[in-house]
Design an enzyme around this catalytic site. Structure first.
Site, PDB file in Angstrom:
ATOM      1  N   GLY A  54       0.928  -1.045  -0.035  1.00 31.68           N
ATOM      2  CA  GLY A  54       0.045  -0.040   0.059  1.00 31.68           C
ATOM      3  C   GLY A  54       0.739   1.158   0.138  1.00 31.68           C
ATOM      4  N   CYS A  55       0.316   2.295   0.712  1.00 30.51           N
ATOM      5  CA  CYS A  55       0.807   3.566   0.700  1.00 30.51           C
ATOM      6  C   CYS A  55       2.431   3.406   1.261  1.00 30.51           C
ATOM      7  CB  CYS A  55       0.197   4.632   1.357  1.00 30.51           C
ATOM      8  SG  CYS A  55       0.925   6.213   1.680  1.00 30.51           S
ATOM      9  N   PHE A  56       3.465   4.021   0.581  1.00 31.60           N
ATOM     10  CA  PHE A  56       4.896   3.939   1.223  1.00 31.60           C
ATOM     11  C   PHE A  56       4.935   4.719   2.293  1.00 31.60           C
ATOM     12  CE2 PHE A  56       6.492   6.195  -2.742  1.00 31.60           C
ATOM     13  CZ  PHE A  56       5.916   7.378  -2.310  1.00 31.60           C
TER      14      PHE A  56
END
Length: 219
Positions: A54-56
């Site tokens: 997902g979002c880093f």
């Protein structure tokens, strides 16, 4: 941004606009170190792990807090576009996933243990999605650097599958090239804790992982 519909597109572009709006300010501040240095009398032989869940921004914040992790860099991998920008990756057309690259001391934390945290830190059963973030760039992915990492990842995935009611969608693929994201993405949570995404998405995730003993509490 699962199928690139308008409603899904808004999720990724909202993050893009937030990040772009903070770009100038981020450049004026020297970022803190990703992880506190740990003293040793012998030269460190560090290893590298590259994963995406997902979002880093989220993944970076989680793994920065693990003892033995020396650095965490947010970036892109798994696609075909060379030297992609964040804007390009947000279109979903580069093939890249948002990932983090971790340098760690195997004498303190093993690759297997990092993978255990990986399974706990995101939902690997949701294809191309983590929460409100939709798109192939948010897919669950492990990019191995050698045969030992490949074998460890496959074994870890099989073990993790026993604890999920739905099939795991995580890709296990060789790492061909890692591209670091722009500077304003690095160390994001630690330098933007008052930002909405940090308060309402990353902060609660960290609290949950700390409460369950997956990661240690902040010092």
């Amino acid at each position: 941004m699962n199928n690139r519909n308008h409603s899904n597109a808004r999720n990724g572009w909202a993050r893009l606009f937030v990040a772009a709006g903070l770009f100038a300010g981020a450049l004026l501040n020297a970022p803190p170190m990703n992880a506190a240095p740990e003293s040793t009398n012998a030269p460190q032989k560090l290893e590298t792990a590259t994963i995406g869940g997902g979002c880093f921004w989220c993944a970076e914040a989680v793994f920065q807090r693990i003892p033995g992790v020396k650095s965490v860099v947010s970036g892109f991998a798994g696609g075909t576009t060379p030297n992609p920008t964040y804007e390009q990756v947000c279109t979903g057309e580069t093939g890249h996933a948002e990932v983090i690259q971790i340098q760690f001391d195997p004498a303190i934390i093993s690759y297997d243990k990092l993978l255990e945290v990986f399974w706990e830190a995101h939902d690997p059963t949701t294809l191309n999605r983590q929460g409100a973030d939709h798109g192939t760039q948010y897919r669950s992915i492990i990019l191995y650097s050698n045969d030992a990492q490949k074998a460890a990842a496959e074994k870890s995935k099989a073990e993790a599958a026993k604890h999920f009611s739905s099939p795991i969608t995580t890709q296990i693929v060789p790492l061909t090239k890692f591209y670091s994201a722009e500077d304003y993405h690095q160390n994001y949570y630690n330098t933007h804790k008052s930002q909405g995404y940090c308060q309402f998405v990353i902060g609660p995730k960290l609290h949950k992982l700390i409460s369950s003993g997956v990661i240690p509490a902040d010092k």
